[in-house]
Scaffold this motif. Structure first.
Motif, PDB file in Angstrom:
ATOM      1  N   PRO A  98       0.826  -1.210   0.000  1.00  5.70           N
ATOM      2  CA  PRO A  98       0.000   0.000   0.000  1.00  5.70           C
ATOM      3  C   PRO A  98       0.859   1.257   0.000  1.00  5.70           C
ATOM      4  CG  PRO A  98       0.225  -0.788   2.216  1.00  5.70           C
ATOM      5  CD  PRO A  98       0.925  -1.803   1.336  1.00  5.70           C
ATOM      6  N   ASP A  99       0.243   2.353  -0.412  1.00  7.38           N
ATOM      7  CA  ASP A  99       0.881   3.658  -0.237  1.00  7.38           C
ATOM      8  C   ASP A  99       0.710   4.109   1.208  1.00  7.38           C
ATOM      9  OD1 ASP A  99       1.630   3.880  -2.945  1.00  7.38           O
ATOM     10  OD2 ASP A  99      -0.327   4.685  -3.471  1.00  7.38           O
ATOM     11  N   ILE A 100      -0.518   3.913   1.743  1.00  8.75           N
ATOM     12  CA  ILE A 100      -0.780   4.245   3.144  1.00  8.75           C
ATOM     13  C   ILE A 100      -1.618   3.138   3.773  1.00  8.75           C
ATOM     14  CG2 ILE A 100      -0.664   6.737   2.772  1.00  8.75           C
ATOM     15  CD1 ILE A 100      -3.719   6.803   3.054  1.00  8.75           C
ATOM     16  N   ARG A 101      -1.533   3.062   5.106  1.00  8.38           N
ATOM     17  CA  ARG A 101      -2.341   2.104   5.880  1.00  8.38           C
ATOM     18  C   ARG A 101      -3.322   2.913   6.718  1.00  8.38           C
ATOM     19  NH1 ARG A 101       2.878   1.055   6.435  1.00  8.38           N
ATOM     20  NH2 ARG A 101       2.895   1.856   8.545  1.00  8.38           N
ATOM     21  N   ILE A 102      -4.602   2.497   6.698  1.00  4.99           N
ATOM     22  CA  ILE A 102      -5.608   3.217   7.466  1.00  4.99           C
ATOM     23  C   ILE A 102      -6.280   2.292   8.461  1.00  4.99           C
ATOM     24  CG2 ILE A 102      -6.072   4.831   5.578  1.00  4.99           C
ATOM     25  CD1 ILE A 102      -8.803   3.324   5.227  1.00  4.99           C
ATOM     26  N   LYS A 103      -6.841   2.913   9.488  1.00  3.95           N
ATOM     27  CA  LYS A 103      -7.652   2.205  10.468  1.00  3.95           C
ATOM     28  C   LYS A 103      -8.950   2.976  10.600  1.00  3.95           C
ATOM     29  CE  LYS A 103      -7.837   0.881  15.335  1.00  3.95           C
ATOM     30  NZ  LYS A 103      -7.140   0.880  16.610  1.00  3.95           N
ATOM     31  N   TYR A 104     -10.075   2.271  10.479  1.00  2.00           N
ATOM     32  CA  TYR A 104     -11.372   2.927  10.645  1.00  2.00           C
ATOM     33  C   TYR A 104     -11.628   3.190  12.125  1.00  2.00           C
ATOM     34  CZ  TYR A 104     -12.581   2.016   5.781  1.00  2.00           C
ATOM     35  OH  TYR A 104     -12.604   2.007   4.400  1.00  2.00           O
ATOM     36  N   VAL A 105     -12.101   4.384  12.439  1.00  2.33           N
ATOM     37  CA  VAL A 105     -12.429   4.764  13.814  1.00  2.33           C
ATOM     38  C   VAL A 105     -13.788   5.458  13.816  1.00  2.33           C
ATOM     39  CG1 VAL A 105     -10.023   4.997  14.549  1.00  2.33           C
ATOM     40  CG2 VAL A 105     -11.208   6.979  13.614  1.00  2.33           C
ATOM     41  N   THR A 106     -14.386   5.551  14.994  1.00  2.77           N
ATOM     42  CA  THR A 106     -15.661   6.259  15.119  1.00  2.77           C
ATOM     43  C   THR A 106     -15.471   7.628  15.743  1.00  2.77           C
ATOM     44  OG1 THR A 106     -16.054   5.155  17.229  1.00  2.77           O
ATOM     45  CG2 THR A 106     -17.017   4.146  15.260  1.00  2.77           C
ATOM     46  N   SER A 107     -14.300   7.881  16.276  1.00  7.83           N
ATOM     47  CA  SER A 107     -14.004   9.205  16.834  1.00  7.83           C
ATOM     48  C   SER A 107     -12.497   9.475  16.722  1.00  7.83           C
ATOM     49  CB  SER A 107     -14.447   9.297  18.287  1.00  7.83           C
ATOM     50  OG  SER A 107     -13.815   8.297  19.050  1.00  7.83           O
ATOM     51  N   PHE A 108     -12.160  10.731  16.802  1.00  7.34           N
ATOM     52  CA  PHE A 108     -10.753  11.184  16.744  1.00  7.34           C
ATOM     53  C   PHE A 108     -10.022  10.711  15.487  1.00  7.34           C
ATOM     54  CE2 PHE A 108     -11.830  10.736  21.296  1.00  7.34           C
ATOM     55  CZ  PHE A 108     -11.849  12.094  21.615  1.00  7.34           C
ATOM     56  N   PRO A 109     -10.510  11.080  14.292  1.00  6.52           N
ATOM     57  CA  PRO A 109      -9.783  10.747  13.075  1.00  6.52           C
ATOM     58  C   PRO A 109      -8.530  11.597  12.939  1.00  6.52           C
ATOM     59  CG  PRO A 109     -11.589  12.180  12.554  1.00  6.52           C
ATOM     60  CD  PRO A 109     -11.700  11.875  14.031  1.00  6.52           C
ATOM     61  N   GLY A 110      -7.670  11.213  12.037  1.00  9.28           N
ATOM     62  CA  GLY A 110      -6.464  12.002  11.754  1.00  9.28           C
ATOM     63  C   GLY A 110      -5.205  11.190  11.939  1.00  9.28           C
ATOM     64  N   LEU A 111      -4.148  11.873  12.242  1.00  7.55           N
ATOM     65  CA  LEU A 111      -2.854  11.212  12.426  1.00  7.55           C
ATOM     66  C   LEU A 111      -2.813  10.518  13.778  1.00  7.55           C
ATOM     67  CD1 LEU A 111      -0.586  14.043  11.031  1.00  7.55           C
ATOM     68  CD2 LEU A 111      -1.397  12.009   9.847  1.00  7.55           C
ATOM     69  N   PRO A 112      -2.209   9.332  13.817  1.00  7.70           N
ATOM     70  CA  PRO A 112      -2.128   8.610  15.102  1.00  7.70           C
ATOM     71  C   PRO A 112      -1.181   9.273  16.076  1.00  7.70           C
ATOM     72  CG  PRO A 112      -1.242   7.263  13.292  1.00  7.70           C
ATOM     73  CD  PRO A 112      -1.685   8.567  12.733  1.00  7.70           C
TER      74      PRO A 112
END
Length: 112
Positions: A98-112
């Motif tokens: 992948p170019d990027i890895r994401i994680k689905y969240v229900t709150s506080f999106p953005g950079l980890p």
């Protein structure tokens, strides 16, 4: 003496490759301003099968970006609204490279 020199060279090569792998894993493809290759990672997103702007892998740990799926006004980094047309950028879901890895969240999106 040659056996010792060979062992030292192998040990040094192992250490260098381990340091390189650690640095590669620690670096994130997403910049601190929430962009990837000049694409702001917020807004309307269309999923495509070919020629995406970004190849994305969904993970459960160590993401580059935490994504919250919204229905309206995706203005913050990590807020994505999936659309069929009028997209800000396109993605393709992949399982490897992948170019990027994401994680689905229900709150506080953005950079980890």
């Amino acid at each position: 003496m040659k056996k010792t020199t060979g062992k030292i060279a192998v040990l040094l090569a192992c250490i260098c490759s381990l340091l390189w792998a650690t640095a590669a894993l620690a670096s994130s493809a997403v910049r601190e301003d929430g962009t990837f290759n000049g694409i702001r990672l917020a807004g309307k997103v269309r999923v495509v099968e070919y020629n995406p702007d970004i190849k994305v892998q969904v993970v459960t740990s160590f993401p580059d970006l935490k994504v919250k799926v919204v229905d309206h006004f995706p203005s913050e980094i990590g807020e994505w609204q999936f659309v069929e047309y009028g997209e800000d950028f396109t993605i393709q879901f992949v399982t490897s490279f992948p170019d990027i890895r994401i994680k689905y969240v229900t709150s506080f999106p953005g950079l980890p």
